[in-house]
Design an enzyme around this catalytic site. Structure first.
Site, mmCIF file in Angstrom:
data_model
loop_
_atom_site.group_PDB
_atom_site.id
_atom_site.type_symbol
_atom_site.label_atom_id
_atom_site.label_comp_id
_atom_site.label_asym_id
_atom_site.label_seq_id
_atom_site.Cartn_x
_atom_site.Cartn_y
_atom_site.Cartn_z
ATOM 1 N N ASP A 82 1.031 -1.125 -0.092
ATOM 2 C CA ASP A 82 -0.113 0.079 -0.099
ATOM 3 C C ASP A 82 0.958 1.216 -0.204
ATOM 4 O O ASP A 82 1.805 1.386 0.684
ATOM 5 C CB ASP A 82 -0.661 0.196 1.314
ATOM 6 C CG ASP A 82 -2.005 1.042 1.262
ATOM 7 O OD1 ASP A 82 -2.443 1.585 0.184
ATOM 8 O OD2 ASP A 82 -2.360 1.460 2.329
ATOM 9 N N HIS A 83 0.762 2.233 -1.089
ATOM 10 C CA HIS A 83 1.318 3.648 -0.869
ATOM 11 C C HIS A 83 2.826 3.173 -0.979
ATOM 12 O O HIS A 83 3.561 4.005 -0.105
ATOM 13 C CB HIS A 83 1.250 4.277 0.374
ATOM 14 C CG HIS A 83 -0.440 4.915 0.340
ATOM 15 N ND1 HIS A 83 -0.716 5.812 -0.646
ATOM 16 C CD2 HIS A 83 -1.296 4.431 0.738
ATOM 17 C CE1 HIS A 83 -2.226 6.385 -0.429
ATOM 18 N NE2 HIS A 83 -2.325 5.327 0.569
ATOM 19 N N ASP A 104 2.932 4.916 -5.449
ATOM 20 C CA ASP A 104 2.251 6.205 -5.143
ATOM 21 C C ASP A 104 2.746 7.478 -5.408
ATOM 22 O O ASP A 104 3.938 8.111 -4.639
ATOM 23 C CB ASP A 104 1.729 6.360 -3.428
ATOM 24 C CG ASP A 104 0.821 7.646 -3.401
ATOM 25 O OD1 ASP A 104 0.553 8.429 -4.322
ATOM 26 O OD2 ASP A 104 0.552 7.736 -2.123
ATOM 27 N N HIS A 179 -7.080 10.096 4.691
ATOM 28 C CA HIS A 179 -6.616 8.768 5.336
ATOM 29 C C HIS A 179 -6.792 9.345 6.882
ATOM 30 O O HIS A 179 -6.769 10.799 7.239
ATOM 31 C CB HIS A 179 -5.191 8.763 5.299
ATOM 32 C CG HIS A 179 -5.036 8.132 3.943
ATOM 33 N ND1 HIS A 179 -4.299 8.635 2.746
ATOM 34 C CD2 HIS A 179 -5.218 6.727 3.267
ATOM 35 C CE1 HIS A 179 -4.270 7.858 1.793
ATOM 36 N NE2 HIS A 179 -4.943 6.655 2.197
ATOM 37 N N HIS A 207 -9.296 4.862 -1.469
ATOM 38 C CA HIS A 207 -8.646 5.077 -0.242
ATOM 39 C C HIS A 207 -9.452 5.696 0.850
ATOM 40 O O HIS A 207 -10.229 6.457 0.662
ATOM 41 C CB HIS A 207 -7.308 5.593 -0.423
ATOM 42 C CG HIS A 207 -6.337 4.816 -1.340
ATOM 43 N ND1 HIS A 207 -5.207 4.484 -0.644
ATOM 44 C CD2 HIS A 207 -6.425 4.113 -2.427
ATOM 45 C CE1 HIS A 207 -4.257 3.632 -1.495
ATOM 46 N NE2 HIS A 207 -5.387 3.410 -2.648
ATOM 47 N N GLY A 208 -8.766 5.892 2.113
ATOM 48 C CA GLY A 208 -9.374 6.466 3.329
ATOM 49 C C GLY A 208 -10.648 6.369 3.496
ATOM 50 O O GLY A 208 -11.766 7.214 3.936
#
Ligand code: 13P
Length: 284
Positions: A82-83, A104, A179, A207-208
């Site tokens: 992730d990211h 990202d 986030h 996301h978030g």
């Protein structure tokens, strides 16, 4: 089962009009909780780790944890970065065996984002590993990546160009989520999501999502979201479980006792969200 990639998993979700939950795991108990929830609900599942998580315990540790969980289960499981904050970290995860990678580059310019995303695609596609990238900026703070004040939403036209130029497999969109913990109720630009869906054919990622009302998440899935990320609420659930044991007996010294309580809370939370995103029974 062996680990699978997000490629077919997300295409199946897209075709079936549901999404797969992607849950951030930060220790062994969270991995156990997520796999138990997925098994009980016969749901495909994605477990993911951020740069700070792999800094804490390495991609090899998390790969081994999730691989073991997958091997003992009868549902499709993905381990996703992730990211991914750099090409080097993406490669580290790839070499550890991660079956899905996010790069990202959204904190740089459009051109820089295209360049780093395309570079990761070129490096991992030959090994059959799909790539997620982000265009626009999801708000809030994810690990060390601060979105900043400009927080621009994803532009549909630019998204088409971005997907074409990079060759990515899924696109994280910025439509008003952030986030971390929301101060008020998040306002999402759902029309923008529909506009992106109309012109971009690959699976879209939200996301978030911790703190976004379930009805809004369901609406996002209807409008084309195929992967839904939850991180903050798993931390909150785990900590709630640990505290529930500590509050009753502050002298407890056996980590198994309070970690098991954290694990139970995370499992409950993940099961709720699998129902929200519509993945229940999709692994049958
Ligand atoms: P939150 O759980 O903080 O909302 O974000 C999850 C996420 O998008 C991880 O990439």
């Amino acid at each position: 089962m062996s680990l699978v990639t997000t490629k077919q998993m997300l295409l199946d979700a897209q075709a079936g009009g549901y999404a797969v939950g992607a849950f951030n795991v930060e220790n062994m108990e969270m991995v156990q909780a997520v796999i138990a929830a997925a098994e009980e609900l016969k749901s495909p599942v994605i477990m993911q780790t951020t740069p700070s998580t792999v800094k804490y315990a390495s991609t090899d540790y998390f790969y081994a944890n999730v691989k073991t969980a997958a091997q003992n289960a009868n549902i499709p499981v993905v381990i996703h970065l992730d990211h991914g904050s750099s090409f080097e970290l993406a490669m580290k995860a790839y070499r550890s065996g991660y079956t899905s990678i996010m790069i990202d580059g959204s904190h740089g310019t459009f051109e820089e984002n295209v360049a780093v995303s395309a570079k990761v695609v070129e490096a991992v596609h030959p090994g059959g590993v799909p790539v997620e990238a982000e265009l626009g900026k999801v708000g809030g703070k994810e690990d060390e990546l601060e979105a900043g004040d400009d927080n621009p939403y994803t532009d549909p036209k630019q998204a088409v160009e971005f997907v074409e130029k990079t060759g990515i497999d899924s696109l994280a969109v910025a439509i008003g989520t952030a986030h971390g913990v929301y101060k008020g109720e998040p306002k999402l630009d759902l029309n923008r999501l529909s506009e992106i869906r109309e012109v971009v054919s690959i699976p879209l990622v939200l996301h978030g999502t911790s703190g976004v009302p379930d009805t809004t998440v369901t609406e996002c899935v209807k409008r084309g979201i195929c992967k839904v990320n939850y991180a903050t609420d798993l931390r909150i659930a785990f900590t709630k479980g640990v505290k529930s044991v500590m509050d009753v007996d502050s002298d407890v010294i056996d980590p198994k006792k309070y970690n098991a309580a954290g694990r139970d809370e995370v499992k409950k939370y993940v099961m709720e969200k699998m129902k929200v995103v519509g993945s229940v029974g999709k692994a049958e």
